[in-house]
Design a protein around this motif. Structure first.
Motif, PDB file in Angstrom:
ATOM      1  N   ILE A  74      19.068  36.810  13.683  1.00 30.93           N
ATOM      2  CA  ILE A  74      20.348  37.179  12.510  1.00 30.93           C
ATOM      3  C   ILE A  74      20.784  38.394  11.730  1.00 30.93           C
ATOM      4  O   ILE A  74      21.869  38.197  11.772  1.00 30.93           O
ATOM      5  CB  ILE A  74      19.477  36.378  10.641  1.00 30.93           C
ATOM      6  CG1 ILE A  74      19.512  34.576  11.231  1.00 30.93           C
ATOM      7  CG2 ILE A  74      20.557  36.490  10.138  1.00 30.93           C
ATOM      8  CD1 ILE A  74      20.651  33.805  11.515  1.00 30.93           C
ATOM      9  N   GLU A 130      14.599  35.769  11.832  1.00 31.26           N
ATOM     10  CA  GLU A 130      15.538  37.128  11.095  1.00 31.26           C
ATOM     11  C   GLU A 130      15.576  38.356  11.967  1.00 31.26           C
ATOM     12  O   GLU A 130      17.381  38.800  11.789  1.00 31.26           O
ATOM     13  CB  GLU A 130      14.734  37.676   9.789  1.00 31.26           C
ATOM     14  CG  GLU A 130      15.232  37.888   8.769  1.00 31.26           C
ATOM     15  CD  GLU A 130      16.936  37.471   8.480  1.00 31.26           C
ATOM     16  OE1 GLU A 130      16.391  36.458   8.297  1.00 31.26           O
ATOM     17  OE2 GLU A 130      17.351  37.868   7.728  1.00 31.26           O
ATOM     18  N   TYR A 177      13.478  27.443  11.101  1.00 28.91           N
ATOM     19  CA  TYR A 177      14.091  28.806  11.017  1.00 28.91           C
ATOM     20  C   TYR A 177      16.241  28.581  11.297  1.00 28.91           C
ATOM     21  O   TYR A 177      17.197  28.769  10.042  1.00 28.91           O
ATOM     22  CB  TYR A 177      13.293  29.915  11.028  1.00 28.91           C
ATOM     23  CG  TYR A 177      13.818  31.145  10.345  1.00 28.91           C
ATOM     24  CD1 TYR A 177      13.298  31.645   9.521  1.00 28.91           C
ATOM     25  CD2 TYR A 177      14.440  31.934  10.682  1.00 28.91           C
ATOM     26  CE1 TYR A 177      13.182  32.567   8.562  1.00 28.91           C
ATOM     27  CE2 TYR A 177      14.822  32.892   9.785  1.00 28.91           C
ATOM     28  CZ  TYR A 177      14.010  33.489   8.613  1.00 28.91           C
ATOM     29  OH  TYR A 177      14.245  34.005   7.729  1.00 28.91           O
ATOM     30  N   PRO A 202      23.784  28.827   8.786  1.00 30.33           N
ATOM     31  CA  PRO A 202      24.836  28.300   7.512  1.00 30.33           C
ATOM     32  C   PRO A 202      25.021  29.059   6.591  1.00 30.33           C
ATOM     33  O   PRO A 202      26.067  29.055   5.917  1.00 30.33           O
ATOM     34  CB  PRO A 202      23.895  26.906   7.488  1.00 30.33           C
ATOM     35  CG  PRO A 202      23.583  26.159   8.043  1.00 30.33           C
ATOM     36  CD  PRO A 202      22.441  27.635   8.996  1.00 30.33           C
ATOM     37  N   GLU A 203      23.621  30.230   6.175  1.00 28.86           N
ATOM     38  CA  GLU A 203      23.773  30.628   5.003  1.00 28.86           C
ATOM     39  C   GLU A 203      24.792  32.163   5.551  1.00 28.86           C
ATOM     40  O   GLU A 203      24.913  32.845   4.645  1.00 28.86           O
ATOM     41  CB  GLU A 203      22.393  30.916   4.646  1.00 28.86           C
ATOM     42  CG  GLU A 203      21.422  30.342   4.276  1.00 28.86           C
ATOM     43  CD  GLU A 203      20.164  30.323   3.833  1.00 28.86           C
ATOM     44  OE1 GLU A 203      19.482  30.019   3.326  1.00 28.86           O
ATOM     45  OE2 GLU A 203      19.764  32.012   4.034  1.00 28.86           O
ATOM     46  N   VAL A 204      24.551  32.108   6.395  1.00 29.65           N
ATOM     47  CA  VAL A 204      25.161  33.656   6.761  1.00 29.65           C
ATOM     48  C   VAL A 204      26.875  33.128   8.158  1.00 29.65           C
ATOM     49  O   VAL A 204      27.380  34.007   8.115  1.00 29.65           O
ATOM     50  CB  VAL A 204      24.637  34.218   7.857  1.00 29.65           C
ATOM     51  CG1 VAL A 204      23.929  34.834   7.077  1.00 29.65           C
ATOM     52  CG2 VAL A 204      24.101  33.768   9.163  1.00 29.65           C
ATOM     53  N   GLY A 205      27.142  31.838   7.839  1.00 25.67           N
ATOM     54  CA  GLY A 205      28.341  31.333   8.371  1.00 25.67           C
ATOM     55  C   GLY A 205      28.097  31.414   9.981  1.00 25.67           C
ATOM     56  O   GLY A 205      29.406  31.353  10.385  1.00 25.67           O
ATOM     57  N   ARG A 218      18.226  26.281   9.107  1.00 25.39           N
ATOM     58  CA  ARG A 218      18.124  27.230   7.182  1.00 25.39           C
ATOM     59  C   ARG A 218      19.424  28.400   7.163  1.00 25.39           C
ATOM     60  O   ARG A 218      20.239  28.191   6.547  1.00 25.39           O
ATOM     61  CB  ARG A 218      16.617  27.140   7.018  1.00 25.39           C
ATOM     62  CG  ARG A 218      17.218  27.696   6.015  1.00 25.39           C
ATOM     63  CD  ARG A 218      15.471  28.034   4.869  1.00 25.39           C
ATOM     64  NE  ARG A 218      14.361  28.781   5.828  1.00 25.39           N
ATOM     65  CZ  ARG A 218      14.539  29.616   5.261  1.00 25.39           C
ATOM     66  NH1 ARG A 218      15.667  30.135   3.920  1.00 25.39           N
ATOM     67  NH2 ARG A 218      14.024  30.880   5.194  1.00 25.39           N
ATOM     68  N   ARG A 219      19.100  29.039   8.270  1.00 21.08           N
ATOM     69  CA  ARG A 219      19.498  30.175   8.125  1.00 21.08           C
ATOM     70  C   ARG A 219      20.676  30.455   8.576  1.00 21.08           C
ATOM     71  O   ARG A 219      21.575  31.444   8.225  1.00 21.08           O
ATOM     72  CB  ARG A 219      18.578  31.559   8.620  1.00 21.08           C
ATOM     73  CG  ARG A 219      17.031  32.332   7.805  1.00 21.08           C
ATOM     74  CD  ARG A 219      17.874  32.378   6.463  1.00 21.08           C
ATOM     75  NE  ARG A 219      17.860  34.619   6.433  1.00 21.08           N
ATOM     76  CZ  ARG A 219      18.471  34.753   6.112  1.00 21.08           C
ATOM     77  NH1 ARG A 219      19.487  34.478   5.255  1.00 21.08           N
ATOM     78  NH2 ARG A 219      19.088  36.450   6.620  1.00 21.08           N
ATOM     79  N   ARG A 273      24.771  33.876  15.366  1.00 20.24           N
ATOM     80  CA  ARG A 273      26.237  33.750  14.928  1.00 20.24           C
ATOM     81  C   ARG A 273      25.659  32.107  15.248  1.00 20.24           C
ATOM     82  O   ARG A 273      26.146  30.993  14.683  1.00 20.24           O
ATOM     83  CB  ARG A 273      27.024  33.910  13.904  1.00 20.24           C
ATOM     84  CG  ARG A 273      27.289  34.686  13.713  1.00 20.24           C
ATOM     85  CD  ARG A 273      26.273  34.637  12.127  1.00 20.24           C
ATOM     86  NE  ARG A 273      26.268  35.572  11.379  1.00 20.24           N
ATOM     87  CZ  ARG A 273      24.928  36.549  10.964  1.00 20.24           C
ATOM     88  NH1 ARG A 273      24.087  36.314  12.342  1.00 20.24           N
ATOM     89  NH2 ARG A 273      25.126  37.773  10.438  1.00 20.24           N
ATOM     90  N   GLU A 296      19.850  44.925   8.695  1.00 17.57           N
ATOM     91  CA  GLU A 296      20.783  43.968   9.345  1.00 17.57           C
ATOM     92  C   GLU A 296      21.847  44.722  10.030  1.00 17.57           C
ATOM     93  O   GLU A 296      22.692  45.179   9.205  1.00 17.57           O
ATOM     94  CB  GLU A 296      21.708  43.985   8.067  1.00 17.57           C
ATOM     95  CG  GLU A 296      21.936  42.238   8.524  1.00 17.57           C
ATOM     96  CD  GLU A 296      21.937  40.802   7.305  1.00 17.57           C
ATOM     97  OE1 GLU A 296      22.483  39.258   7.276  1.00 17.57           O
ATOM     98  OE2 GLU A 296      21.104  40.606   6.085  1.00 17.57           O
TER      99      GLU A 296
END
Length: 352
Positions: free
Chosen positions: A12, A9, A33, A39-42, A36-37, A17, A179
């Motif tokens: 990210i 995390e 991890y 693709p959620e943030v491009g 999963r994560r 990326r 972030e």
């Protein structure tokens, strides 16, 4: 939060990326991890066909200007060494995570620190260095992971975050970094297309000896700058009266903190030096305590690797003893305190 998930995390949130890797215990939760994560943030997650393929994908993405990382564990990092040397030679930023397992060879998945030489002395070929960070808690796994991306950008150099299976599997409270807005990095050297300008060339290949020597000299100048700016350590001395100092990083430092408290209760004024940057090694930590220190005890989850750098830093001015366990065995505080008693008697100071 589990350590490996906190690292993912934090990466990210630092703007990573691109992740290229290959599963190996005890670090597989990190690529899981990221799978999963990202693709959620491009972003892009790709499980490569091997560690060799993964590190060369990192090379390509970094050369094209992406904020990229990979992770593995000891034998996997060994396979990546050629690519790491190429990336260092091409002066590209990237982050590499090694959650160490015991060795040599395939070894075992239990906590170990037997990759210190590989990490700090250059496991690959050529005159190159990695900036090596050694967290000792889940909070530091997140904080140093986040910061590793900024450091790799600042110096255009790979940064290695060095942990072990115990830290990665541990669950502790963690405050995640905010972030970071992901703006296209300002990388005028990247191979992003050449419309309106001369093409960029990213390579570590220099057939002209003078050209290669110039690169190596430039790298050494960069490493001197990193040494001056990024040496990190913590000195723990609860009463300000320590005469003996334990020296340990990562998981071993956590055990040594318990040993320090026990030794102090038994009348041995003990402190703890915890290197956080393993390269550059924090010589300054020893200068800070040298005037009052009578001796040092280095504790590692190996049979003695960092102790060589400790002896270089101390330069014969005080005794430097070593205690280590290997094969995934952890040193226990009682055994460390026994070694402190021996050192206390050796330096000629009676207690009790």
């Amino acid at each position: 939060m589990k350590g490996l998930e906190a690292m993912g995390e934090a990466a990210i949130r630092a703007g990573c990326r691109y992740f290229f890797g290959y599963p190996i215990t005890p670090q597989s939760e990190l690529p899981e991890y990221m799978a999963r994560r990202l693709p959620e943030v491009g972003g892009v997650f790709l499980q490569a066909e091997s560690e060799v393929a993964a590190i060369n994908m990192v090379f390509g993405a970094a050369g094209a200007g992406g904020r990229v990382m990979t992770s593995s564990s000891s034998p996997g990092i060994s396979l990546k060494q050629e690519g790491i040397s190429y990336i260092a030679g091409a002066e590209l930023p990237c982050v590499i995570v090694n959650m160490m397992r015991g060795g040599p060879g395939l070894g075992g998945i239990h906590p170990s620190q037997s990759d210190y030489f590989q990490a700090t002395k250059g496991g690959g070929h050529g005159d190159y260095r990695l900036l090596v960070l050694a967290p000792a808690s889940v909070q530091e796994l997140a904080d140093l992971m986040f910061e590793a991306f900024e450091l790799s950008e600042r110096y255009r150099n790979p940064v290695l975050v060095l942990g072990d299976g115990l830290l990665g599997q541990m669950m502790e409270p963690v405050r995640l970094p905010p972030e970071q807005a992901v703006a296209p990095p300002n990388r005028p050297w990247a191979t992003t297309g050449a419309r309106g300008r001369a093409p960029n060339l990213v390579s570590s290949f220099h057939i002209d000896p003078a050209e290669l020597e110039a690169l190596n000299l430039r790298l050494q100048e960069k490493y001197r700058t990193i040494r001056a700016e990024q040496t990190r350590f913590a000195v723990e001395d609860p009463e300000g009266d320590a005469r003996l100092f334990l020296v340990a990083y990562g998981t071993a430092a956590r055990v040594c903190r318990a040993a320090m408290r026990r030794a102090r209760a038994e009348g041995i004024p003990t402190g703890l030096i915890r290197p956080i940057s393993l390269w550059p090694f924090p010589d300054a930590a020893f200068e800070q305590v040298m005037e009052r220190a009578l001796g040092f005890l280095t504790v590692e989850l190996s049979l003695g690797q960092m102790v060589e750098d400790v002896r270089l830093a101390v330069a014969g001015r005080r005794p430097v003893e070593f205690y280590g366990r290997t094969g995934g065995m952890l040193p226990d505080p009682e055994a460390i305190v026994e070694r402190l008693h021996l050192l206390w008697e050796k330096v000629g100071v009676r207690h009790g």
